[in-house]
Structure formats: structure tokens, C-alpha cells
Enzyme design. Structure first.
Site, short mmCIF file in Angstrom:
data_model
loop_
_atom_site.label_atom_id
_atom_site.label_comp_id
_atom_site.label_asym_id
_atom_site.label_seq_id
_atom_site.Cartn_x
_atom_site.Cartn_y
_atom_site.Cartn_z
N ASP A 159 0.84 -1.20 0.00
CA ASP A 159 0.00 0.00 0.00
C ASP A 159 0.88 1.25 0.00
O ASP A 159 0.61 2.23 -0.70
CB ASP A 159 -0.91 -0.02 1.23
CG ASP A 159 -1.63 -1.34 1.37
OD1 ASP A 159 -2.39 -1.69 0.46
OD2 ASP A 159 -1.40 -2.05 2.36
N HIS A 187 -4.59 -3.25 6.56
CA HIS A 187 -4.39 -3.53 5.14
C HIS A 187 -5.74 -3.98 4.57
O HIS A 187 -6.01 -5.17 4.44
CB HIS A 187 -3.33 -4.61 4.92
CG HIS A 187 -3.33 -5.12 3.52
ND1 HIS A 187 -2.91 -4.37 2.45
CD2 HIS A 187 -3.75 -6.30 2.99
CE1 HIS A 187 -3.08 -5.06 1.34
NE2 HIS A 187 -3.58 -6.24 1.63
P1 NAX Z 1 -2.48 -18.23 -3.75
O1 NAX Z 1 -3.85 -18.76 -3.47
O2 NAX Z 1 -1.96 -18.23 -5.14
O3 NAX Z 1 -1.43 -19.01 -2.85
C1 NAX Z 1 -1.63 -19.26 -1.50
C2 NAX Z 1 -0.92 -20.56 -1.18
O4 NAX Z 1 -1.00 -20.76 0.21
C3 NAX Z 1 -1.52 -21.79 -1.86
O5 NAX Z 1 -0.51 -22.46 -2.60
C4 NAX Z 1 -2.01 -22.61 -0.69
O6 NAX Z 1 -1.87 -24.02 -0.93
C5 NAX Z 1 -1.10 -22.15 0.42
N1 NAX Z 1 -1.59 -22.42 1.77
C6 NAX Z 1 -2.87 -22.40 2.20
N2 NAX Z 1 -2.91 -22.77 3.49
C7 NAX Z 1 -1.65 -23.00 3.88
C8 NAX Z 1 -1.06 -23.42 5.09
N3 NAX Z 1 -1.80 -23.72 6.17
N4 NAX Z 1 0.28 -23.56 5.15
C9 NAX Z 1 1.03 -23.31 4.07
N5 NAX Z 1 0.53 -22.92 2.88
C10 NAX Z 1 -0.80 -22.77 2.79
O7 NAX Z 1 -2.47 -16.77 -3.12
P2 NAX Z 1 -1.45 -15.56 -3.38
O8 NAX Z 1 -1.92 -14.77 -4.53
O9 NAX Z 1 -0.07 -16.09 -3.39
O10 NAX Z 1 -1.72 -14.68 -2.08
C11 NAX Z 1 -1.35 -15.14 -0.80
C12 NAX Z 1 -1.96 -14.25 0.27
O11 NAX Z 1 -1.47 -12.92 0.15
C13 NAX Z 1 -3.49 -14.13 0.19
O12 NAX Z 1 -4.01 -14.22 1.51
C14 NAX Z 1 -3.69 -12.73 -0.35
O13 NAX Z 1 -4.93 -12.20 0.03
C15 NAX Z 1 -2.54 -12.01 0.31
N6 NAX Z 1 -2.16 -10.72 -0.26
C16 NAX Z 1 -1.70 -9.78 0.61
C17 NAX Z 1 -1.26 -8.55 0.20
C18 NAX Z 1 -0.74 -7.55 1.17
O14 NAX Z 1 -0.38 -6.45 0.75
N7 NAX Z 1 -0.67 -7.82 2.48
C19 NAX Z 1 -1.33 -8.17 -1.24
C20 NAX Z 1 -1.40 -9.35 -2.16
C21 NAX Z 1 -2.25 -10.49 -1.68
O15 NAX Z 1 -3.60 -10.17 -1.96
#
Ligand code: NAX
Length: 328
Positions: A159, A187
Site C-alpha cells: 500500500d 491492510h
Molecule cells: P495463492 O492462493 O496463489 O497461494 C496461496 C498458497 O497458500 C496456496 O498455494 C495454498 O496451498 C497455500 N496455503 C494455504 N494454506 C496453507 C497453510 N496452512 N500452510 C502453508 N501454505 C498454505 O495466493 P497468493 O496470490 O499467493 O496470495 C497469498 C496471500 O497474500 C493471500 O491471503 C492474499 O490475500 C494475500 N495478499 C496480501 C497482500 C498484502 O499487501 N498484504 C497483497 C497481495 C495479496 O492479496
């Protein structure tokens, strides 16, 4: 060469992981003289995909990548880690209420906090990127009683970077001319990107813009809703920029902030600026010798007060919800 630093990444087979791992392995986090050992955590069904990512990491032959270990057991993967980048989280599914989302993520971040507490290195630093990032960080922190609370943080650097980029574009200046940007609060869409304390080429940013209408009705919503705009355009949520911001955040935590500048980090509130103690909320922070400090003494006018209070109220509600769920 120094000895390897162990960096854990959760959700390593996901979208953000696909960008983040290669940046870390190439030295973007710890520099060209520090080898990295990657510890990658995934859920069991994603381990095969993660093996493919590791094959690609191998194929890059990065000089700074000392070793990669993968697994689905947090207690093994987090053993001895110095940095934990908690990216994997449960996204909001169809029909899921906010309480369901908080509960599902509690099921991830409470055990990960416990595992870090049990096995991470003494100098562990935890950065939560997975949403809802602030409250997930609060859950992990609360489940790790032996780790100092200042070692937990959540990402608002994306952000922050978005705010810098929007302001630079508006004024037609390079991003390097902008200092002292602040994101306050959560966030989420309630976050408050603050131009009243930011500077452009040494001049107050709000004055340099000179257009309260743009500030209130274009700048703030553009930054706060940028994630949705990316999904709309790309058909998928921000990944490379989120990975880049995660690296910026963790690198600043190691290297410190530039003299006269600060960054935004969501950290445990000590009550500064009227943010209730214990909430993980975004503040302007300086970092020196690996320790962050909330910048003190900024004057908050009525406009900013209202915006900060609204975002903090949302965090307070999230804390109440996860307290009721027994996650803290
Ligand atoms: P993806 O859905 O592509 O990848 C997430 C991965 O996490 C998957 O491979 C899943 O198998 C894995 N996972 C789920 N539970 C797990 C656990 N208990 N232990 C280990 N791995 C686990 O999501 P992606 O686009 O990579 O985003 C990841 C996270 O970042 C999401 O929650 C998203 O909302 C968040 N974001 C945060 C941002 C920020 O600025 N703070 C911005 C970008 C993003 O939206």
C-alpha cells in the site's frame, strides 16, 4: 561469504511465492554476500506443484541459494529459521462471512505461531502477507508467547509503495523524490494513506498537490482499492508487486530506514496515536539495528483522525471476533 540465513516462506506454491522465491534466492532480500536457505511450507496437496517450483529454482543456479527444503509440517520447516514470511492464507470463498474467514485463518496462523515459538531461531522476524494480514499477525503473535512481540509484523508496504507511485505520477516526479509516506491502520479498503506528513523533494506533499479534492476522492480510494483494480485488469490478484513489497519490508527490517525517511509497517500498537494497545496496525516506523520504532510526535488533524479511527475500529472488531473464537 557469510553463513546461510534461513528464510521460511509459507504458501510457497502460490502466486506470490512464484515471484518471491526467485527474488529471495537471487539475493534481493539479503544481498549478494549472504547465502540463503529456503524453507518452504505448503499444504500437502500443493507439495507436488512446489517440487516443480524447486526444480526451477535449481535450474537458476543462483550463487546465493545454499539449500531448499520443503514440507507440510510447520514444526520441521520452521526449525531454526531467522525470517518467516507468512504468505499462505485461506482466501474468502463464495458465501463466506468475515467471521468464517477469520476462523479459517486462525486455523492456519495459530498453529504456525506455536510452531515458530517452539522451533524458530532466537532472532526470528515474522512478516505476515496473507490476508487478513494484520489480524493474522495478531493471531500468530498471541500464540508465540516466548517470541518478543516486536518480532511480528504485517505487510502494508505494498500500500505504501502504491501511494508513492500514485503521488509521483500525479506530480510528474520520480518516486525517489518522495519520502515519509505513511499508511495507517488496516491492510484493507479502510486503510489511510497519509499525504499530510509525506514530502516531495523536501516540500510537504499535501501542499505540493494543493488539491484536497484529488487527495480525498481520487488518491485515497485509488490506493485503497488498487488490489481490486488489479484483479479486474489481470484476472488475478497482485502477486509480483506483493512479493516485491514483502522483500522491501523484510529488507528494511534488516538494513534499516534511510536517514530522515520512514516506512509503513503494521506492528503491535503501544497506544501511539490513540490506536488501542495490542492491535497490529500500520504506522510510520523507522528501523535501526534491526529494531523498528513508531515515529512519534506527528500532528494529526481532524481529517486524518477520522480516517485513522475508522480503520482502527475495523481492526478492533476483527480482534473482538478472533477473541470470541478463542484464537488469541
Ligand atoms: P495463492 O492462493 O496463489 O497461494 C496461496 C498458497 O497458500 C496456496 O498455494 C495454498 O496451498 C497455500 N496455503 C494455504 N494454506 C496453507 C497453510 N496452512 N500452510 C502453508 N501454505 C498454505 O495466493 P497468493 O496470490 O499467493 O496470495 C497469498 C496471500 O497474500 C493471500 O491471503 C492474499 O490475500 C494475500 N495478499 C496480501 C497482500 C498484502 O499487501 N498484504 C497483497 C497481495 C495479496 O492479496
Amino acid at each position: 561469504m557469510n553463513s546461510p540465513v534461513k528464510v521460511a516462506v509459507t504458501g510457497a506454491a502460490g502466486q506470490i511465492g512464484y515471484s518471491l522465491l526467485f527474488r529471495i534466492a537471487s539475493g534481493a532480500l539479503l544481498g549478494p554476500d549472504t547465502p540463503v536457505e529456503l524453507r518452504l511450507l505448503e499444504i500437502t496437496p500443493a507439495l507436488k506443484a512446489l517440487e516443480g517450483v524447486v526444480m526451477e529454482l535449481d535450474d537458476c543456479a543462483f550463487p546465493t541459494l545454499a539449500k531448499v527444503e520443503i514440507g507440510d509440517d510447520a514444526t520441521k520447516v520452521f526449525d531454526g529459521v531467522n525470517h518467516a514470511l507468512l504468505v499462505g492464507a485461506r482466501p474468502r470463498g463464495p458465501g463466506m462471512e468475515r467471521g468464517d474467514l477469520l476462523e479459517a485463518n486462525g486455523g492456519i496462523f495459530a498453529p504456525q505461531g506455536k510452531a515458530l515459538n517452539d522451533v524458530a531461531a532466537d532472532d526470528i522476524r515474522v512478516t505476515v502477507t496473507g490476508n487478513p494480514a494484520n489480524t493474522n499477525a495478531l493471531i500468530a503473535m498471541s500464540n508465540a508467547p516466548d517470541i518478543p512481540t516486536e518480532r511480528f509484523s504485517a505487510l502494508t508496504r505494498l500500500d505504501h509503495n502504491r501511494a508513492i507511485s500514485q503521488l509521483a505520477a500525479k506530480l510528474g516526479v520520480p518516486v525517489t523524490e518522495i519520502r515519509r509516506m505513511t499508511i495507517w491502520g488496516n491492510h484493507s479498503a479502510t486503510q489511510y494513506p497519509d499525504l499530510f506528513h509525506a514530502e516531495v523533494s523536501g516540500q510537504n506533499a499535501a501542499e505540493a498537490v494543493g488539491d484536497q479534492e484529488w487527495l480525498a476522492n481520487t488518491f485515497i480510494p485509488t490506493v485503497a482499492k488498487r488490489g481490486a483494480a488489479i484483479i479486474e485488469a489481470r484476472g488475478a490478484s497482485s502477486a509480483a508487486s506483493a512479493a516485491s513489497a514483502t522483500i522491501d519490508h523484510a529488507r528494511t527490517w534488516v538494513e534499516g530506514t534511510a536517514e530522515g525517511d520512514w516506512v509503513s509497517m503494521a506492528v503491535r500498537s503501544d497506544g501511539s496515536y490513540g490506536v488501542p494497545e495490542g492491535l497490529v496496525s500500520s504506522f510510520p516506523v523507522t528501523v535501526k539495528d534491526g529494531r523498528w520504532e513508531i515515529v512519534q510526535g506527528l500532528e494529526i488533524d481532524e481529517f486524518s483522525r477520522g480516517k485513522i479511527d475508522a480503520s482502527v475500529a475495523e481492526l478492533d472488531e476483527e480482534r473482538k471476533a478472533v477473541t470470541e473464537l478463542g484464537l488469541l
